[in-house]
Design an enzyme around this catalytic site. Structure first.
Site, PDB file in Angstrom:
ATOM      1  N   GLY A   8       0.836  -1.191   0.000  1.00 46.33           N
ATOM      2  CA  GLY A   8       0.000   0.000   0.000  1.00 46.33           C
ATOM      3  C   GLY A   8       0.873   1.243   0.000  1.00 46.33           C
ATOM      4  O   GLY A   8       1.664   1.458   0.921  1.00 46.33           O
ATOM      5  N   SER A  10       1.096   5.309  -0.037  1.00 47.97           N
ATOM      6  CA  SER A  10       0.392   6.577   0.186  1.00 47.97           C
ATOM      7  C   SER A  10       1.110   7.738  -0.471  1.00 47.97           C
ATOM      8  O   SER A  10       0.556   8.827  -0.589  1.00 47.97           O
ATOM      9  CB  SER A  10       0.276   6.840   1.687  1.00 47.97           C
ATOM     10  OG  SER A  10       1.569   7.059   2.242  1.00 47.97           O
ATOM     11  N   VAL A  13       7.163   8.722   2.829  1.00 50.13           N
ATOM     12  CA  VAL A  13       8.465   8.069   2.911  1.00 50.13           C
ATOM     13  C   VAL A  13       8.357   6.665   3.505  1.00 50.13           C
ATOM     14  O   VAL A  13       9.080   5.749   3.096  1.00 50.13           O
ATOM     15  CB  VAL A  13       9.471   8.937   3.709  1.00 50.13           C
ATOM     16  CG1 VAL A  13       9.046   9.092   5.161  1.00 50.13           C
ATOM     17  CG2 VAL A  13      10.878   8.362   3.619  1.00 50.13           C
ATOM     18  N   LEU A  34      -4.820   3.580  -2.780  1.00 48.92           N
ATOM     19  CA  LEU A  34      -6.263   3.749  -2.649  1.00 48.92           C
ATOM     20  C   LEU A  34      -6.587   5.227  -2.747  1.00 48.92           C
ATOM     21  O   LEU A  34      -6.049   6.035  -1.982  1.00 48.92           O
ATOM     22  CB  LEU A  34      -6.744   3.191  -1.304  1.00 48.92           C
ATOM     23  CG  LEU A  34      -6.490   1.705  -1.044  1.00 48.92           C
ATOM     24  CD1 LEU A  34      -6.903   1.348   0.388  1.00 48.92           C
ATOM     25  CD2 LEU A  34      -7.246   0.834  -2.039  1.00 48.92           C
ATOM     26  N   CYS A  95     -10.774   2.797   9.616  1.00 44.33           N
ATOM     27  CA  CYS A  95     -10.298   2.929   8.248  1.00 44.33           C
ATOM     28  C   CYS A  95      -9.336   1.794   7.892  1.00 44.33           C
ATOM     29  O   CYS A  95      -9.406   1.228   6.799  1.00 44.33           O
ATOM     30  CB  CYS A  95      -9.612   4.283   8.061  1.00 44.33           C
ATOM     31  SG  CYS A  95      -9.175   4.663   6.351  1.00 44.33           S
ATOM     32  N   CYS A 194      -5.834  12.253   7.670  1.00 39.82           N
ATOM     33  CA  CYS A 194      -5.890  12.697   6.275  1.00 39.82           C
ATOM     34  C   CYS A 194      -6.979  13.744   6.074  1.00 39.82           C
ATOM     35  O   CYS A 194      -6.825  14.666   5.269  1.00 39.82           O
ATOM     36  CB  CYS A 194      -6.110  11.500   5.361  1.00 39.82           C
ATOM     37  SG  CYS A 194      -7.602  10.537   5.708  1.00 39.82           S
TER      38      CYS A 194
END
Length: 350
Positions: A8, A10, A13, A34, A95, A194
Site C-alpha cells: 500500500g 500513500s 516516505v 487507494l 479505516c 488525512c
C-alpha cells in the site's frame, strides 16, 4: 520462485521504504494506492503522484483503486454521525480494517493473484505456534508505534500482512530512503488525520456536514459561563479554545447532546475510575470469561496504564483503572496490551 506482495503506497516516505526494502529482499512487488478522497494531502492527489514516481523508480507496477465511496460510507459518514451524537470517534482503526487492509487484500487476491500485502506502518506481527495465532506487537520505535490503530485487524488479515518497518526506527527509514535514492526521502512527515490534512482542521471538515448550533458552556452546577459554537467542535479533556475566562484552568468534562451544552470543570472533576468498552476484537488471546489484569491505552498518545477488565455481556467489558484517569472519551479506542503484545481493543462506550 519469488513471493508476490502488494504494498500500500500513500506517497509518503514510510510506504516508499517498505516497498523498496521488499524489492531488496527479492519479493515480486506491486504498488497499490487507494484513492480515498479528492483534494490535497498525503492520501489524495499529491500522494498518488508521488506513489507513481516511487513505482517508476523501483520498476514495479502501480495500481490505483477508487475507494472514495467506500471511504465516504465507512469513515466520513461514521465520523459525522458520531460527532452529531456528541461522541468523538477514532476513525483510523476503522479505516485500517474496512477501507485499507481488507480491500487491499481482496484486490491483491482477485486481481493480482497475490495473497500477501504490506504497508509502512510501524508495528510487528509474530506467529505463535502454540496458540496458532498471529500476534500484533508494538514497533521497536515506541515513538512511532502505530499498533494502537491496528487493534481491529482480524487474524485472517494479520496472517497475510507484512510490516517491513516494525523492527527499525524512523531515523533508519529516512536513512534507507536516502540510500535507495527515493524521491520521497526528504518529504515532510504527515502529522494529522488525512481529513485534517485535506481540510485544514476537523472543524472545517465538519462544517461541510453539520450545521453549527450554538449553545451554552456551563459548569457542573449549571451556571452559564459562555457560549459554544456547536458541540461537535469540542472534545472531552479540551482546555484551550473554550473562549471563557476563569480563575483556574477549566476543561471540557461532558458533551450534553440532549441539552446542547458543553460542561466544563476542574481537571480533578474529570478523573474517572472506570469505563465501558464495546465491539472488542481479541487478537493474541481468546476472549476471557473472568476478570484479568491488563495494560490499557485510551488514546494514541497516552501512556499505557494498568486496569482490570471485567466481562459484562454482548462483547462489552468494564475497565477498572488502578489509578484515576483523565479525559476518557466515548468513541475513542481502548487498546489492551501485555508489554509489547496487543491483546485486544474496543471502542469506549461510556
Amino acid at each position: 520462485m519469488m513471493s508476490k506482495v502488494v504494498v500500500g503506497l500513500s506517497g509518503g516516505v514510510d510506504s516508499s521504504v517498505a516497498a523498496a526494502s521488499l524489492c531488496n529482499q527479492n519479493y515480486e512487488v506491486s504498488g497499490l494506492t487507494l484513492w480515498l478522497m479528492k483534494g490535497k494531502g498525503q492520501c489524495c492527489s499529491e500522494g498518488m503522484v508521488d506513489a507513481a514516481h516511487i513505482c517508476e523508480q523501483l520498476s514495479i507496477p502501480h495500481y490505483i483503486v477508487d475507494a472514495k465511496e467506500l471511504f465516504k460510507k465507512n469513515i466520513v459518514d461514521y465520523l459525522v454521525s458520531g460527532y452529531r451524537s456528541g461522541i468523538t470517534p477514532s476513525p483510523c482503526s476503522q479505516c485500517n480494517r474496512s477501507v485499507k487492509f481488507k480491500p487491499m487484500l481482496d484486490y491483491a487476491e482477485k486481481e493480482l493473484n497475490c495473497n500477501l500485502i504490506a504497508t509502512g506502518h510501524y508495528a510487528r506481527i509474530r506467529y505463535d505456534k502454540e496458540t496458532d495465532k498471529y500476534h500484533l506487537l508494538r514497533a521497536i520505535d515506541r515513538s512511532k508505534d502505530q499498533s494502537y490503530f491496528l487493534y481491529d485487524l482480524p487474524q485472517e488479515i494479520l496472517a497475510r500482512t507484512i510490516f517491513p518497518l516494525g523492527e527499525q526506527t524512523k531515523e533508519d527509514t529516512r536513512r534507507m530512503a536516502t540510500e535507495f535514492k527515493l524521491k520521497t526521502a526528504n518529504k515532510p512527515e504527515s502529522q494529522d488525520l488525512c481529513l485534517i490534512e485535506s481540510y485544514g482542521s476537523m472543524a472545517s471538515f465538519l462544517e461541510k456536514y453539520i450545521q453549527p448550533q450554538t449553545g451554552n458552556i456551563v459548569n457542573l452546577k449549571g451556571k452559564v459561563l459562555g457560549n459554544h459554537k456547536g458541540i461537535h467542535n469540542y472534545t472531552i479533556g479540551q482546555r484551550k479554545g473554550l473562549g471563557i475566562s476563569a480563575s483556574e484552568p477549566l476543561y471540557v468534562l461532558k458533551l450534553d447532546f440532549r441539552n446542547n451544552q458543553v460542561v466544563v470543570g476542574k481537571r480533578s472533576d474529570g478523573l474517572r475510575s472506570s469505563c465501558i468498552i464495546k465491539d472488542v476484537n481479541w487478537i493474541s488471546i481468546f476472549e476471557p470469561n473472568a476478570p484479568m489484569k491488563v495494560e490499557v491505552q485510551v488514546r494514541y498518545r497516552s501512556l499505557a496504564v494498568y486496569a482490570n477488565i471485567i466481562p459484562i455481556e454482548n462483547n462489552r467489558y468494564k475497565l477498572v483503572f488502578e489509578e484515576l484517569q483523565f479525559g476518557i472519551t466515548a468513541g475513542q479506542a481502548a487498546v489492551l496490551y501485555n508489554d509489547d503484545v496487543v491483546l485486544a481493543g474496543g471502542i469506549i462506550e461510556k
